[in-house]
Design a protein around this motif. Structure first.
Motif, PDB file in Angstrom:
ATOM      1  N   PHE A 124       5.468 -37.975  97.013  1.00  0.00           N
ATOM      2  CA  PHE A 124       4.152 -38.321  96.498  1.00  0.00           C
ATOM      3  C   PHE A 124       4.171 -38.256  94.971  1.00  0.00           C
ATOM      4  N   TYR A 125       3.530 -39.250  94.349  1.00  0.00           N
ATOM      5  CA  TYR A 125       3.455 -39.313  92.894  1.00  0.00           C
ATOM      6  C   TYR A 125       1.988 -39.401  92.489  1.00  0.00           C
ATOM      7  N   CYS A 126       1.639 -38.675  91.413  1.00  0.00           N
ATOM      8  CA  CYS A 126       0.265 -38.678  90.923  1.00  0.00           C
ATOM      9  C   CYS A 126       0.290 -38.709  89.399  1.00  0.00           C
ATOM     10  N   MET A 127      -0.639 -39.452  88.801  1.00  0.00           N
ATOM     11  CA  MET A 127      -0.704 -39.551  87.338  1.00  0.00           C
ATOM     12  C   MET A 127      -1.256 -38.258  86.762  1.00  0.00           C
ATOM     13  N   ASN A 128      -0.570 -37.739  85.772  1.00  0.00           N
ATOM     14  CA  ASN A 128      -0.983 -36.531  85.077  1.00  0.00           C
ATOM     15  C   ASN A 128      -1.471 -36.929  83.685  1.00  0.00           C
ATOM     16  N   TYR A 129      -2.615 -36.380  83.262  1.00  0.00           N
ATOM     17  CA  TYR A 129      -3.244 -36.794  82.014  1.00  0.00           C
ATOM     18  C   TYR A 129      -3.164 -35.700  80.948  1.00  0.00           C
ATOM     19  N   GLY A 130      -3.086 -36.124  79.698  1.00  0.00           N
ATOM     20  CA  GLY A 130      -3.153 -35.244  78.532  1.00  0.00           C
ATOM     21  C   GLY A 130      -1.993 -34.296  78.346  1.00  0.00           C
ATOM     22  N   PRO A 131      -0.802 -34.712  77.880  1.00  0.00           N
ATOM     23  CA  PRO A 131      -0.411 -36.109  77.669  1.00  0.00           C
ATOM     24  C   PRO A 131       0.015 -36.763  78.973  1.00  0.00           C
TER      25      PRO A 131
ATOM     26  N   SER B 246      -6.659 -34.120  94.608  1.00  0.00           N
ATOM     27  CA  SER B 246      -5.951 -35.384  94.807  1.00  0.00           C
ATOM     28  C   SER B 246      -5.393 -35.407  96.228  1.00  0.00           C
ATOM     29  N   ILE B 247      -5.492 -36.572  96.873  1.00  0.00           N
ATOM     30  CA  ILE B 247      -5.094 -36.708  98.271  1.00  0.00           C
ATOM     31  C   ILE B 247      -3.974 -37.731  98.396  1.00  0.00           C
ATOM     32  N   GLY B 248      -2.926 -37.369  99.104  1.00  0.00           N
ATOM     33  CA  GLY B 248      -1.837 -38.294  99.404  1.00  0.00           C
ATOM     34  C   GLY B 248      -1.689 -38.442 100.907  1.00  0.00           C
ATOM     35  N   LEU B 249      -1.520 -39.697 101.377  1.00  0.00           N
ATOM     36  CA  LEU B 249      -1.409 -39.967 102.814  1.00  0.00           C
ATOM     37  C   LEU B 249      -0.217 -40.875 103.074  1.00  0.00           C
ATOM     38  N   SER B 250       0.602 -40.512 104.047  1.00  0.00           N
ATOM     39  CA  SER B 250       1.735 -41.338 104.469  1.00  0.00           C
ATOM     40  C   SER B 250       1.738 -41.403 105.994  1.00  0.00           C
ATOM     41  N   VAL B 251       1.555 -42.622 106.532  1.00  0.00           N
ATOM     42  CA  VAL B 251       1.490 -42.831 107.981  1.00  0.00           C
ATOM     43  C   VAL B 251       2.546 -43.856 108.375  1.00  0.00           C
ATOM     44  N   ASN B 252       3.370 -43.512 109.350  1.00  0.00           N
ATOM     45  CA  ASN B 252       4.295 -44.475 109.942  1.00  0.00           C
ATOM     46  C   ASN B 252       4.118 -44.422 111.460  1.00  0.00           C
TER      47      ASN B 252
ATOM     48  N   LEU C  63      -0.167 -26.864  83.293  1.00  0.00           N
ATOM     49  CA  LEU C  63      -0.869 -27.897  82.519  1.00  0.00           C
ATOM     50  C   LEU C  63      -1.030 -29.199  83.292  1.00  0.00           C
ATOM     51  N   CYS C  64      -1.153 -29.112  84.619  1.00  0.00           N
ATOM     52  CA  CYS C  64      -1.441 -30.310  85.411  1.00  0.00           C
ATOM     53  C   CYS C  64      -2.902 -30.711  85.205  1.00  0.00           C
ATOM     54  N   ASN C  65      -3.139 -31.997  85.090  1.00  0.00           N
ATOM     55  CA  ASN C  65      -4.502 -32.491  84.898  1.00  0.00           C
ATOM     56  C   ASN C  65      -4.657 -33.784  85.677  1.00  0.00           C
ATOM     57  N   PHE C  66      -5.145 -33.677  86.927  1.00  0.00           N
ATOM     58  CA  PHE C  66      -5.318 -34.848  87.785  1.00  0.00           C
ATOM     59  C   PHE C  66      -6.727 -35.404  87.602  1.00  0.00           C
ATOM     60  N   GLU C  67      -6.810 -36.670  87.234  1.00  0.00           N
ATOM     61  CA  GLU C  67      -8.115 -37.303  87.108  1.00  0.00           C
ATOM     62  C   GLU C  67      -8.272 -38.487  88.047  1.00  0.00           C
ATOM     63  N   SER C  68      -7.179 -39.075  88.469  1.00  0.00           N
ATOM     64  CA  SER C  68      -7.273 -40.255  89.338  1.00  0.00           C
ATOM     65  C   SER C  68      -7.688 -39.878  90.750  1.00  0.00           C
ATOM     66  N   GLY C  69      -7.263 -38.689  91.221  1.00  0.00           N
ATOM     67  CA  GLY C  69      -7.601 -38.262  92.571  1.00  0.00           C
ATOM     68  C   GLY C  69      -6.783 -38.917  93.654  1.00  0.00           C
ATOM     69  N   GLN C  70      -5.844 -39.788  93.289  1.00  0.00           N
ATOM     70  CA  GLN C  70      -5.054 -40.500  94.288  1.00  0.00           C
ATOM     71  C   GLN C  70      -3.570 -40.245  94.086  1.00  0.00           C
ATOM     72  N   MET C  71      -2.846 -40.224  95.198  1.00  0.00           N
ATOM     73  CA  MET C  71      -1.400 -40.094  95.169  1.00  0.00           C
ATOM     74  C   MET C  71      -0.765 -41.337  95.790  1.00  0.00           C
ATOM     75  N   VAL C  72       0.445 -41.634  95.343  1.00  0.00           N
ATOM     76  CA  VAL C  72       1.195 -42.780  95.847  1.00  0.00           C
ATOM     77  C   VAL C  72       2.429 -42.253  96.556  1.00  0.00           C
ATOM     78  N   ASN C  73       2.690 -42.744  97.770  1.00  0.00           N
ATOM     79  CA  ASN C  73       3.856 -42.314  98.533  1.00  0.00           C
ATOM     80  C   ASN C  73       4.968 -43.339  98.401  1.00  0.00           C
ATOM     81  N   VAL C  74       6.141 -42.887  97.979  1.00  0.00           N
ATOM     82  CA  VAL C  74       7.321 -43.743  97.867  1.00  0.00           C
ATOM     83  C   VAL C  74       8.507 -42.981  98.428  1.00  0.00           C
ATOM     84  N   ARG C  75       9.006 -43.453  99.559  1.00  0.00           N
ATOM     85  CA  ARG C  75      10.214 -42.893 100.173  1.00  0.00           C
ATOM     86  C   ARG C  75      10.149 -41.369 100.334  1.00  0.00           C
ATOM     87  N   GLY C  76       9.061 -40.894 100.927  1.00  0.00           N
ATOM     88  CA  GLY C  76       8.954 -39.474 101.243  1.00  0.00           C
ATOM     89  C   GLY C  76       8.516 -38.593 100.091  1.00  0.00           C
TER      90      GLY C  76
END
Length: 439
Positions: free
Chosen positions: A268-275, A200-206, A253-266
């Motif tokens: 990174f957040y990524c969806m974890n699956y199962g559960p 999974s890749i997270g990018l933050s550019v300012n 028990l991390c399980n990344f399937e989306s491959g994308q991260m979201v940057n919010v105020r410094g």
């Protein structure tokens, strides 16, 4: 720029012919044929100072700007003028657009390369064949972008600040390229330290810094991967840098399937699956933790996105024993960092149409600013939600993609920019005496 006042005295005088109308004897004013519209008269606009004209051009959206470059040599050269680009960065409006790509098949990648030769049918392989589709949610317009200079063997992974991050497909230490598709510039990053497969890749550019996080899919053997670590790249105009020098252990028990991260105020957040849960990573503190997702046992195809400095989660809610109708909902993470609040719900009548078209095939969501796009897989149908106006609408299909033939689209939030000067830090990476950065 000074405000315009109609009472201002112009350096030229204008005459208007008045004639009596044949209907009812009223007075109709007809402008002299020599000057059909006094406000567009060339004698005014030819005197307009270049600095004011450049300011007007700087407000144009990218498609209109590139069309205007055909007017004259001076306008054509504005893209290479440091003075104009500085003005552009100061006054240009932020545009919450989207950039879509055809979904890339795993065929021809590292996994299949020994069994399947070539990459037939994969339009995003090969630098000369790769193209993206820019969507303007304000005008509901599509534009095609070419990535002719991009080397083969790379896939789009993330976006921020007018840049698209491309990651190498080959298993091993990952090579990343930051690309500005509007002007065609490309800036490579040093390879990552750890070998990975599909992280999974997270990018933050300012304007003054670049942060990249690569997490998960650690290659523990040529045939096995495990989500163990995250590593970060940082560089800024203050002279601090970290070339993949920060490593963080991921929760179990991390399980990344989306491959994308979201940057919010410094962070990174990524969806974890199962559960379903949300993995949060604080870059400065070098710390990872999980956040429980709302209604996690009833979610279907949840997606994270950023809007107005807040983390949003969009998902369909479906459970046979749930005493509420099936729907698509939007939640927002509160300031405490653990509580979700429902912000919006798709109207039930619209959801019935959406559910009928989707038919269990799935969907993809992308958010940017006040807009959320929902692409239905296996079709050319898509929805656009304007959160500021609380308005849902179907958007026209991309004219450059044939439904059922070219595959589905996956996209990124993208803000088109004519200049991204922060990439100059990467070009000078070996020349500037940077100071090591540690969290």
């Amino acid at each position: 720029m000074e405000p315009f006042h109609p009472s201002l005295t112009f350096p030229f005088s204008y005459t208007f012919n008045t004639t009596t109308s044949a209907l009812g004897g009223g007075i109709a004013e007809n402008i002299a044929t020599s000057c059909p519209n006094p406000w567009m008269d060339a004698r005014i606009w030819c005197k307009l100072p270049h600095r004011l004209l450049d300011r007007v051009i700087a407000f144009l959206p990218p498609p209109a700007f590139f069309r205007s470059r055909c007017v004259c040599k001076r306008w054509y050269a504005l893209l290479f003028s440091n003075t104009f680009l500085q003005l552009y960065l100061e006054v240009s409006q932020r545009r919450h657009w989207f950039l879509f790509f055809k979904n890339k098949s795993l065929r021809g990648s590292y996994i299949y390369r020994n069994n399947i030769g070539g990459s037939n049918g994969d339009s995003n392989r090969g630098g000369t064949n790769c193209e993206g589709y820019l969507f303007d949610p304000y005008e509901l317009s599509w534009y095609r972008l070419s990535f002719a200079l991009l080397p083969s063997g790379f896939s789009p992974a993330s976006s921020s600040g007018g840049l698209i991050c491309w990651v190498s497909d080959e298993a091993g230490p990952k090579t990343l390229i930051l690309c500005n598709p509007i002007v065609g510039s490309m800036s490579p990053l040093p390879p990552t330290l750890r070998p990975r497969l599909l992280p999974s890749i997270g990018l933050s550019v300012n304007p003054t810094s670049i942060d990249v996080t690569v997490a998960g899919d650690d290659l523990i053997s040529p045939y096995a991967v495990k989500n163990l670590t995250a590593e970060s790249f940082h560089i800024d105009a203050g002279g601090f840098f970290s070339l993949w020098g920060i490593n963080s252990s991921l929760p179990k028990l991390c399980n990344f399937e989306s491959g994308q991260m979201v940057n919010v105020r410094g962070r990174f957040y990524c969806m974890n699956y199962g559960p379903y849960s949300v993995l949060a990573y604080d870059v400065a503190a070098n710390n990872c933790w999980t956040i429980e997702a709302p209604m996690r046992r009833a979610l279907r195809s949840p997606t994270l996105m950023e809007s107005g400095g807040k983390l949003l989660l969009v998902s369909a809610v479906e459970k046979s024993k749930l005493n509420v109708p099936k729907s698509l909902r939007i939640w927002g993470l509160q300031a405490c960092g653990t509580t979700w609040v429902e912000m919006e719900r798709m109207p039930q009548q619209l959801y019935v149409q959406f559910d009928d078209l989707e038919n269990g095939n799935g969907y993809r969501c992308v958010g940017h600013g006040e807009f959320i796009t929902i692409m239905i897989l296996g079709s050319d149908k898509a929805l656009l939600f304007d959160m500021s106006r609380k308005r849902w609408q179907w958007i026209p299909p991309c004219p450059y993609v044939h439904a059922g033939v070219d595959g589905d689209l996956h996209g990124f939030a993208y803000e088109p920019r004519l200049a991204t000067p922060v990439t100059g830090l990467l070009d000078q990476l070996t020349a500037i005496p940077f100071q090591a950065f540690s969290a």
